[in-house]
Design an enzyme around this catalytic site. Structure first.
Site, PDB file in Angstrom:
ATOM      1  N   ARG A 194      -9.307  -9.651 -10.328  1.00 22.72           N
ATOM      2  CA  ARG A 194      -9.295  -8.242 -10.596  1.00 22.72           C
ATOM      3  C   ARG A 194     -10.197  -7.632 -11.708  1.00 22.72           C
ATOM      4  O   ARG A 194     -10.010  -6.633 -12.529  1.00 22.72           O
ATOM      5  CB  ARG A 194      -8.059  -7.504 -10.923  1.00 22.72           C
ATOM      6  CG  ARG A 194      -7.005  -7.597  -9.560  1.00 22.72           C
ATOM      7  CD  ARG A 194      -7.459  -7.078  -8.440  1.00 22.72           C
ATOM      8  NE  ARG A 194      -6.549  -7.154  -7.235  1.00 22.72           N
ATOM      9  CZ  ARG A 194      -6.094  -8.024  -6.516  1.00 22.72           C
ATOM     10  NH1 ARG A 194      -6.975  -9.233  -6.493  1.00 22.72           N
ATOM     11  NH2 ARG A 194      -5.164  -8.076  -5.666  1.00 22.72           N
ATOM     12  N   SER A 268      -0.737  -2.443  -6.272  1.00 22.23           N
ATOM     13  CA  SER A 268      -0.097  -2.945  -7.396  1.00 22.23           C
ATOM     14  C   SER A 268      -0.643  -2.349  -8.710  1.00 22.23           C
ATOM     15  O   SER A 268      -1.755  -2.120  -9.001  1.00 22.23           O
ATOM     16  CB  SER A 268      -0.532  -4.410  -7.434  1.00 22.23           C
ATOM     17  OG  SER A 268      -0.380  -5.113  -6.482  1.00 22.23           O
ATOM     18  N   GLU A 364      -3.456  -3.110 -13.738  1.00 26.03           N
ATOM     19  CA  GLU A 364      -4.579  -3.453 -12.940  1.00 26.03           C
ATOM     20  C   GLU A 364      -5.217  -2.046 -12.497  1.00 26.03           C
ATOM     21  O   GLU A 364      -6.591  -2.100 -12.464  1.00 26.03           O
ATOM     22  CB  GLU A 364      -4.190  -4.158 -11.575  1.00 26.03           C
ATOM     23  CG  GLU A 364      -5.213  -4.377 -10.772  1.00 26.03           C
ATOM     24  CD  GLU A 364      -5.189  -4.282  -9.273  1.00 26.03           C
ATOM     25  OE1 GLU A 364      -5.565  -3.564  -8.705  1.00 26.03           O
ATOM     26  OE2 GLU A 364      -4.193  -4.988  -8.478  1.00 26.03           O
TER      27      GLU A 364
HETATM   28  P1  FAD Z   1     -11.497   4.472  -7.356  1.00 20.68           P
HETATM   29  O1  FAD Z   1      -9.859   4.432  -7.574  1.00 20.68           O
HETATM   30  O2  FAD Z   1     -11.953   5.770  -6.949  1.00 20.68           O
HETATM   31  O3  FAD Z   1     -12.247   3.823  -8.704  1.00 20.68           O
HETATM   32  C1  FAD Z   1     -11.567   2.641  -9.502  1.00 20.68           C
HETATM   33  C2  FAD Z   1     -12.447   2.575 -10.459  1.00 20.68           C
HETATM   34  O4  FAD Z   1     -13.832   2.022 -10.076  1.00 20.68           O
HETATM   35  C3  FAD Z   1     -12.640   3.683 -11.450  1.00 20.68           C
HETATM   36  O5  FAD Z   1     -12.669   3.214 -12.781  1.00 20.68           O
HETATM   37  C4  FAD Z   1     -14.184   4.237 -11.127  1.00 20.68           C
HETATM   38  O6  FAD Z   1     -14.576   4.691 -12.267  1.00 20.68           O
HETATM   39  C5  FAD Z   1     -14.765   3.050 -10.820  1.00 20.68           C
HETATM   40  N1  FAD Z   1     -15.676   3.060  -9.572  1.00 20.68           N
HETATM   41  C6  FAD Z   1     -15.539   3.830  -8.202  1.00 20.68           C
HETATM   42  N2  FAD Z   1     -16.542   3.554  -7.681  1.00 20.68           N
HETATM   43  C7  FAD Z   1     -17.487   3.261  -8.421  1.00 20.68           C
HETATM   44  C8  FAD Z   1     -18.924   3.099  -8.418  1.00 20.68           C
HETATM   45  N3  FAD Z   1     -19.672   3.415  -7.329  1.00 20.68           N
HETATM   46  N4  FAD Z   1     -19.569   2.538  -9.287  1.00 20.68           N
HETATM   47  C9  FAD Z   1     -19.002   2.229 -10.780  1.00 20.68           C
HETATM   48  N5  FAD Z   1     -17.668   2.422 -10.697  1.00 20.68           N
HETATM   49  C10 FAD Z   1     -16.900   2.684  -9.801  1.00 20.68           C
HETATM   50  N6  FAD Z   1      -6.793  -3.737  -4.390  1.00 20.68           N
HETATM   51  C11 FAD Z   1      -6.783  -4.965  -4.189  1.00 20.68           C
HETATM   52  O7  FAD Z   1      -7.655  -5.723  -4.872  1.00 20.68           O
HETATM   53  N7  FAD Z   1      -6.123  -5.476  -3.131  1.00 20.68           N
HETATM   54  C12 FAD Z   1      -5.103  -4.931  -2.458  1.00 20.68           C
HETATM   55  O8  FAD Z   1      -4.496  -5.586  -1.782  1.00 20.68           O
HETATM   56  C13 FAD Z   1      -5.103  -3.592  -2.788  1.00 20.68           C
HETATM   57  N8  FAD Z   1      -3.923  -2.787  -1.983  1.00 20.68           N
HETATM   58  C14 FAD Z   1      -3.709  -1.607  -2.315  1.00 20.68           C
HETATM   59  C15 FAD Z   1      -3.064  -1.007  -1.550  1.00 20.68           C
HETATM   60  C16 FAD Z   1      -2.730   0.316  -1.894  1.00 20.68           C
HETATM   61  C17 FAD Z   1      -1.787   1.118  -0.917  1.00 20.68           C
HETATM   62  C18 FAD Z   1      -3.475   1.156  -2.841  1.00 20.68           C
HETATM   63  C19 FAD Z   1      -3.033   2.727  -2.883  1.00 20.68           C
HETATM   64  C20 FAD Z   1      -4.347   0.647  -3.513  1.00 20.68           C
HETATM   65  C21 FAD Z   1      -4.457  -1.015  -3.267  1.00 20.68           C
HETATM   66  N9  FAD Z   1      -5.418  -1.752  -3.999  1.00 20.68           N
HETATM   67  C22 FAD Z   1      -5.791  -2.829  -3.850  1.00 20.68           C
HETATM   68  C23 FAD Z   1      -6.312  -1.061  -5.117  1.00 20.68           C
HETATM   69  C24 FAD Z   1      -7.583  -0.126  -4.526  1.00 20.68           C
HETATM   70  O9  FAD Z   1      -7.590  -0.138  -3.199  1.00 20.68           O
HETATM   71  C25 FAD Z   1      -8.807  -1.044  -5.116  1.00 20.68           C
HETATM   72  O10 FAD Z   1      -8.805  -1.251  -6.187  1.00 20.68           O
HETATM   73  C26 FAD Z   1     -10.126  -0.264  -4.318  1.00 20.68           C
HETATM   74  O11 FAD Z   1     -11.231  -1.015  -4.703  1.00 20.68           O
HETATM   75  C27 FAD Z   1     -10.570   1.230  -5.382  1.00 20.68           C
HETATM   76  O12 FAD Z   1     -11.337   1.721  -4.524  1.00 20.68           O
HETATM   77  P2  FAD Z   1     -11.735   2.999  -4.774  1.00 20.68           P
HETATM   78  O13 FAD Z   1     -12.685   3.832  -3.999  1.00 20.68           O
HETATM   79  O14 FAD Z   1     -10.376   4.005  -4.436  1.00 20.68           O
HETATM   80  O15 FAD Z   1     -11.959   3.251  -6.275  1.00 20.68           O
HETATM   81  N1  EPU Z   2       8.187 -10.338  -5.098  1.00 24.29           N
HETATM   82  C1  EPU Z   2       9.382  -9.962  -5.537  1.00 24.29           C
HETATM   83  N2  EPU Z   2       9.895  -8.589  -5.660  1.00 24.29           N
HETATM   84  C2  EPU Z   2       9.080  -7.570  -5.474  1.00 24.29           C
HETATM   85  C3  EPU Z   2       7.798  -7.812  -4.935  1.00 24.29           C
HETATM   86  C4  EPU Z   2       7.333  -9.204  -4.819  1.00 24.29           C
HETATM   87  O1  EPU Z   2      10.139 -10.784  -5.625  1.00 24.29           O
HETATM   88  O2  EPU Z   2       9.505  -6.689  -5.482  1.00 24.29           O
HETATM   89  C5  EPU Z   2       7.613 -11.636  -4.925  1.00 24.29           C
HETATM   90  C6  EPU Z   2       7.405 -11.856  -3.278  1.00 24.29           C
HETATM   91  O3  EPU Z   2       8.526 -12.085  -2.823  1.00 24.29           O
HETATM   92  C7  EPU Z   2       6.481 -13.079  -3.281  1.00 24.29           C
HETATM   93  C8  EPU Z   2       5.593 -12.896  -4.605  1.00 24.29           C
HETATM   94  O4  EPU Z   2       6.239 -11.821  -5.332  1.00 24.29           O
HETATM   95  O5  EPU Z   2       7.142 -14.243  -3.349  1.00 24.29           O
HETATM   96  C9  EPU Z   2       4.274 -12.405  -4.281  1.00 24.29           C
HETATM   97  O6  EPU Z   2       4.401 -10.928  -3.611  1.00 24.29           O
HETATM   98  P1  EPU Z   2       3.268 -10.448  -2.663  1.00 24.29           P
HETATM   99  O7  EPU Z   2       2.933 -11.325  -1.635  1.00 24.29           O
HETATM  100  O8  EPU Z   2       3.696  -9.081  -2.068  1.00 24.29           O
HETATM  101  O9  EPU Z   2       2.003 -10.099  -3.477  1.00 24.29           O
HETATM  102  P2  EPU Z   2       1.660  -9.513  -4.861  1.00 24.29           P
HETATM  103  O10 EPU Z   2       1.735 -10.530  -6.074  1.00 24.29           O
HETATM  104  O11 EPU Z   2       2.978  -8.765  -5.268  1.00 24.29           O
HETATM  105  C10 EPU Z   2      -0.691  -9.510  -4.595  1.00 24.29           C
HETATM  106  C11 EPU Z   2      -1.605  -8.674  -4.942  1.00 24.29           C
HETATM  107  C12 EPU Z   2      -2.043  -7.432  -3.872  1.00 24.29           C
HETATM  108  C13 EPU Z   2      -2.532  -8.234  -2.523  1.00 24.29           C
HETATM  109  C14 EPU Z   2      -0.977  -9.300  -2.242  1.00 24.29           C
HETATM  110  C15 EPU Z   2      -1.685 -10.294  -1.125  1.00 24.29           C
HETATM  111  C16 EPU Z   2      -2.087  -8.331  -7.234  1.00 24.29           C
HETATM  112  C17 EPU Z   2      -1.868  -7.492  -8.775  1.00 24.29           C
HETATM  113  N3  EPU Z   2      -1.566  -7.892  -6.377  1.00 24.29           N
HETATM  114  O12 EPU Z   2       0.606  -8.706  -4.729  1.00 24.29           O
HETATM  115  O13 EPU Z   2      -2.909  -6.585  -4.008  1.00 24.29           O
HETATM  116  O14 EPU Z   2      -2.287  -7.302  -1.547  1.00 24.29           O
HETATM  117  O15 EPU Z   2      -1.071 -10.262  -3.437  1.00 24.29           O
HETATM  118  O16 EPU Z   2      -2.711 -10.927  -1.427  1.00 24.29           O
HETATM  119  O17 EPU Z   2      -2.609  -9.200  -7.545  1.00 24.29           O
HETATM  120  C18 EPU Z   2      -3.654  -4.810  -5.506  1.00 24.29           C
HETATM  121  O18 EPU Z   2      -4.315  -5.091  -6.059  1.00 24.29           O
HETATM  122  O19 EPU Z   2      -3.358  -3.414  -5.480  1.00 24.29           O
HETATM  123  C19 EPU Z   2      -2.643  -5.303  -4.396  1.00 24.29           C
HETATM  124  C20 EPU Z   2      -1.584  -4.505  -3.490  1.00 24.29           C
END
Ligand code: FAD
Ligand code: EPU
Length: 368
Positions: A194, A268, A364
């Site tokens: 990240r 997250s 994050e």
């Molecule tokens: P924004 O929120 O608009 O911006 C994020 C940051 O990037 C800010 O600092 C902004 O200034 C900068 N930025 C945005 N665009 C640009 C650009 N063009 N140039 C330079 N800087 C820029 N992330 C994961 O990695 N894995 C996941 O599984 C995941 N699951 C998610 C689930 C949910 C329900 C939600 C709400 C979020 C999740 N995220 C996850 C986080 C998020 O989706 C990602 O970080 C995504 O890349 C953010 O994109 P955005 O366009 O919304 O960025």
């Molecule tokens: N867990 C718990 N309690 C909870 C949540 C999770 O015990 O309330 C345990 C789960 O049981 C599991 C472990 O934690 O054993 C990992 O959980 P999960 O697979 O849901 O993944 P995570 O570590 O919580 C990460 C990323 C997610 C990504 C998923 C799948 C980070 C910070 N988050 O979540 O990314 O989608 O793995 O790869 O690395 C994001 O970055 O916003 C994001 C959602």
């Protein structure tokens, strides 16, 4: 044209034509900049914060114009895509620039790979769907991640065993203050978990305008992570495909993560922290159920969701701010929480986890 009840408009954008005496006259009106603009629809936490000024840009020229506009007024600028990784803790006095650069272009292809350049304002999941349609492999495990293409390398987004760095070729970015364009190779991005150079050395210095991905013509499947295999079995998938993996990932994500359209959140809130082996061994002795994964360098990555849940904070709620009841790593806004209230919950989580386990959690989410 975007509008906002209380917003004043400084400029209007685009070409306008007018026919007079059989002659078409074309006028170019400058980009639209709105004042005192509500960012509530532009951040997935649904926080009511306002921008002093707001502009949506659809070309690199407009982006440069917007940056110049802010620079002339000595105002800070914030570039956003989907606003899905942002916590707004106060009003933003400067110019918020919504990146709406659109388009895909196949730059090159060989027997194994296809190189696709994507504009930064494209919605990430729409790009994933495009790849599934075209049989371009590599991003199927990253299905349904909210946000836009521009933030994908900045965040080095990742899920289910794949990160952007695995498919990244290069990107183009514009320097915010000097206005020049620079290409960043894979190495120059300094990707980490990240993390990238854009969150560290070059924080707030560049705006990413397009990203080129290196996608495979012959897929390499990643199904070892989490519950993908079980979900594929449940779906009775007998022949693996990128479409089947994407569907499995979509199903798992939909069952675990709150939908921002229903409950405000940014995914997250914290990164999963890494500790050295000896710290892990002592924690595991005290908490035998502790969930952890070994990193390549031998350190251990702890599941922050587990730490928060077992510290008793899963489902914690104060007013409209809280810790999600199904996924403790996700902080939520049940309605009218302010960014400062979410930040209070963040501080409580960090403090509690530190006191109980001696482990520091780091957000994050980008906190402003
Ligand atoms: P924004 O929120 O608009 O911006 C994020 C940051 O990037 C800010 O600092 C902004 O200034 C900068 N930025 C945005 N665009 C640009 C650009 N063009 N140039 C330079 N800087 C820029 N992330 C994961 O990695 N894995 C996941 O599984 C995941 N699951 C998610 C689930 C949910 C329900 C939600 C709400 C979020 C999740 N995220 C996850 C986080 C998020 O989706 C990602 O970080 C995504 O890349 C953010 O994109 P955005 O366009 O919304 O960025
Ligand atoms: N867990 C718990 N309690 C909870 C949540 C999770 O015990 O309330 C345990 C789960 O049981 C599991 C472990 O934690 O054993 C990992 O959980 P999960 O697979 O849901 O993944 P995570 O570590 O919580 C990460 C990323 C997610 C990504 C998923 C799948 C980070 C910070 N988050 O979540 O990314 O989608 O793995 O790869 O690395 C994001 O970055 O916003 C994001 C959602």
């Amino acid at each position: 044209m975007r509008s906002d009840e209380t917003a004043g408009t400084n400029y209007c954008r685009g070409f306008f034509s007018h026919r007079k005496n059989n002659v078409t006259l074309q006028y170019f009106k400058a980009m639209e900049i709105l004042d005192n603009f509500s960012l509530k629809p532009y951040n997935s936490f649904g926080i009511e914060a306002r921008a002093g000024h707001f502009a949506a840009v659809t070309s690199v020229a407009e982006l440069k114009e917007a940056l110049e506009w802010a620079k002339k007024r000595e105002l800070p600028s914030l570039v956003i895509g989907g606003g899905s990784n942002l916590l707004l803790t106060e009003h933003y006095r400067g110019l918020v620039i919504k990146n709406e650069l659109q388009g895909y272009e196949v730059l090159d292809a060989d027997d194994d790979f296809v190189f696709v350049k994507v504009s930064a304002g494209e919605v990430w999941h729409r790009f994933v769907l495009h790849c599934l349609e075209q049989e371009y492999a590599g991003v199927e495990n990253l299905a349904l991640i909210p946000g836009c293409v521009g933030a994908s390398p900045m965040q080095n987004i990742g899920a289910y065993g794949v990160e952007i760095r695995d498919v990244f070729q290069e990107l183009t970015a514009v320097h915010r203050h000097e206005g020049y364009t620079r290409t960043f190779t894979h190495e120059a991005c300094a990707f980490g978990y990240r993390e990238s150079v854009f969150k560290n050395l070059y924080k707030d210095q560049f705006v990413i305008t397009d990203v080129t991905y290196r996608l495979r013509k012959k897929p390499v499947f990643h199904i070892e992570y989490g519950a993908i295999r079980q979900e594929l079995e449940r779906l009775h998938v007998s022949t693996l495909s990128i479409q089947a993996i994407a569907q499995a990932v979509i199903n798992i994500r939909s069952s675990k993560l709150p939908d921002p359209a229903v409950i405000g959140n940014a995914g997250s809130f914290f990164k999963n922290p890494s500790v050295d082996k000896s710290k892990y061994v002592s924690l595991k002795a005290a908490y035998p159920d502790l969930v952890a994964y070994e990193n390549e360098d031998g350190t251990m990555k702890l599941a922050a969701g587990w730490l928060i849940e077992h510290a008793g904070l899963k489902g914690y709620r104060k007013g409209d701010a809280g810790v999600h009841e199904k996924q403790a790593l996700v902080l939520v806004n049940y309605g009218k929480a302010t960014g400062a209230e979410i930040l209070e919950v963040c501080d409580l989580v960090v403090r509690t986890v530190s006191e109980r386990y001696g482990v520091e959690l780091h957000p994050e989410v980008n906190i402003l």
